[in-house]
Design an enzyme around this catalytic site. Structure first.
Site, PDB file in Angstrom:
ATOM      1  N   ILE A 196       0.863  -1.247  -0.071  1.00  0.00           N
ATOM      2  CA  ILE A 196       0.111   0.005   0.072  1.00  0.00           C
ATOM      3  C   ILE A 196       0.951   1.398  -0.043  1.00  0.00           C
ATOM      4  CG2 ILE A 196      -1.841   1.235   1.355  1.00  0.00           C
ATOM      5  CD1 ILE A 196      -2.894  -1.325   2.446  1.00  0.00           C
ATOM      6  N   TYR A 248      -1.965  -9.388  16.911  1.00  0.00           N
ATOM      7  CA  TYR A 248      -1.963  -8.539  15.658  1.00  0.00           C
ATOM      8  C   TYR A 248      -2.996  -7.557  15.913  1.00  0.00           C
ATOM      9  CZ  TYR A 248      -2.484  -6.485  11.153  1.00  0.00           C
ATOM     10  OH  TYR A 248      -2.374  -5.412  10.034  1.00  0.00           O
TER      11      TYR A 248
END
Ligand code: UDP
Length: 338
Positions: free
Chosen positions: A12, A149
């Site tokens: 990204i 996470y």
């Protein structure tokens, strides 16, 4: 504007760097190349407004100097990818928590506007679909590596919001839902590049679990446009935004669409989660964003349909550079499945 992108050599981040250069910004990237690659930014290497530092965001003096020199910061550097996270939880927690601490502290010294990339993983096992920014986050047990996470990113969010509230730091949080497009690699578990590579190679498509779990796949260019709008808008600091597609598809349907679009004769095989990841692995049955807040505040409208996204990924994977990364990813997924 001078723009700092942490993780700017990642999937990204590199598309964001392209977009910033295209609109006339001077771009500074810091990336430790753990999951990013210089190949992702090689098209920018000779541009006079592009600068790349190979280092960790946890290197404070280096990061502070970069932050001081820039007007805005996009903090995208993180440990990402479910497979990587399950296999390297220490790295995940330390990179995501410490990295964001360093970035926020550096940004605060001179009150620099900073966008923190978070994730739809923070919704965890919530069943309040579609997920709204003010909905509950439902974490699984700490014995399941996957949730490290989500928790590390939730801490990042708390810290960014605390900096905003207590110290007036203009921090914006974006929860990215599944984002796909050219340059994404399957090595760290992402499903679209993995299945496309398998289809192109004539190998079985590895669908994990029963394939009825759903996701919404957003196109990286639509996501990048949203990131730019979020950082440019006067009212976004101190707020959380979902960004992603709302086109929901099951993983079996995804595999079938990939087979149709590639014309591949591959078959679909179902792999238990315990083999794909680890014993007791928990997946989300549905993951769909409510993006009405982003639509209202920044006019966010994803423009790219899933079929167009898949065509772009197939084209990239069929080209020389994508094929190289794809084959490595595909053989890894196969060895996990066998
Ligand atoms: N998945 C799959 N086959 C693969 C890789 C992933 O079926 O080769 C599944 C995975 O279990 C999940 C979905 O596809 O249900 C999306 O996985 P990904 O890792 O891309 O993103 P997640 O939404 O899990 O963060």
């Amino acid at each position: 504007m001078k723009v700092l992108i942490t993780g700017g050599a990642g999937f990204i981040g590199s598309h964001l760097a392209d977009a910033c250069i295209a609109r006339g910004d001077e771009v500074f990237v810091i990336d430790d190349l753990s999951t990013g690659s210089l190949k992702n930014v090689e098209q920018l290497a000779d541009h006079p407004h592009f600068h790349c530092t190979i280092d960790s965001v946890r290197n404070e003096p280096v990061l502070e100097a970069l932050v001081d020199n820039c007007d805005v910061i996009f903090h995208l550097a993180a440990a990402v990818g479910v497979k990587l996270i399950v296999e390297s939880p220490v790295r995940t927690i330390e990179t995501n928590v410490r990295g964001t601490e360093v970035v926020l502290a550096a940004a605060e010294r001179k009150r620099k506007r900073v966008l923190i990339a978070s994730t739809s993983e923070v919704y965890g096992l919530s069943e309040q679909v579609p997920f709204r920014e003010d909905g509950n986050l439902v974490m699984g047990a700490t014995t399941k590596g996957r949730w490290s996470y989500a928790c590390s990113k939730a801490i990042d969010e708390f810290l960014a919001l605390a900096y905003h509230r207590e110290k007036g730091l203009p921090a914006i949080i974006v929860r990215l839902f599944n984002t796909v497009g050219p340059r994404q690699i399957g090595r760290y578990g992402m499903v679209v590049p993995t299945l496309v590579s398998q289809a192109l190679a004539g190998e079985p498509l590895t669908v994990y679990g029963n394939g009825r779990q759903t996701r919404c796949f957003g196109y990286v260019a639509d996501v990048v446009e949203a990131l730019l709008r979020l950082i440019d808008h006067p009212d976004t600091p101190g707020q959380v935004f979902n960004i992603g597609s709302t086109e929901e598809v099951s993983i079996t349907q995804l595999a079938e669409r990939i087979l149709a679009l590639t014309g591949s004769g591959s078959r679909i095989i179902y792999v238990p989660y315990s083999e794909a990841y680890e014993e007791g692995f928990e997946d989300m049955p549905r993951r769909v964003p409510d993006t009405s807040k982003a639509a209202r505040v920044i006019g966010f409208r994803p423009r790219t349909s899933l079929d167009d996204i898949l065509r772009a990924v197939i084209e990239f994977r069929s080209s020389g550079e994508g094929a190289e990364a794809g084959l490595a990813a595909s053989s890894q997924a196969r060895s996990r499945a066998s």
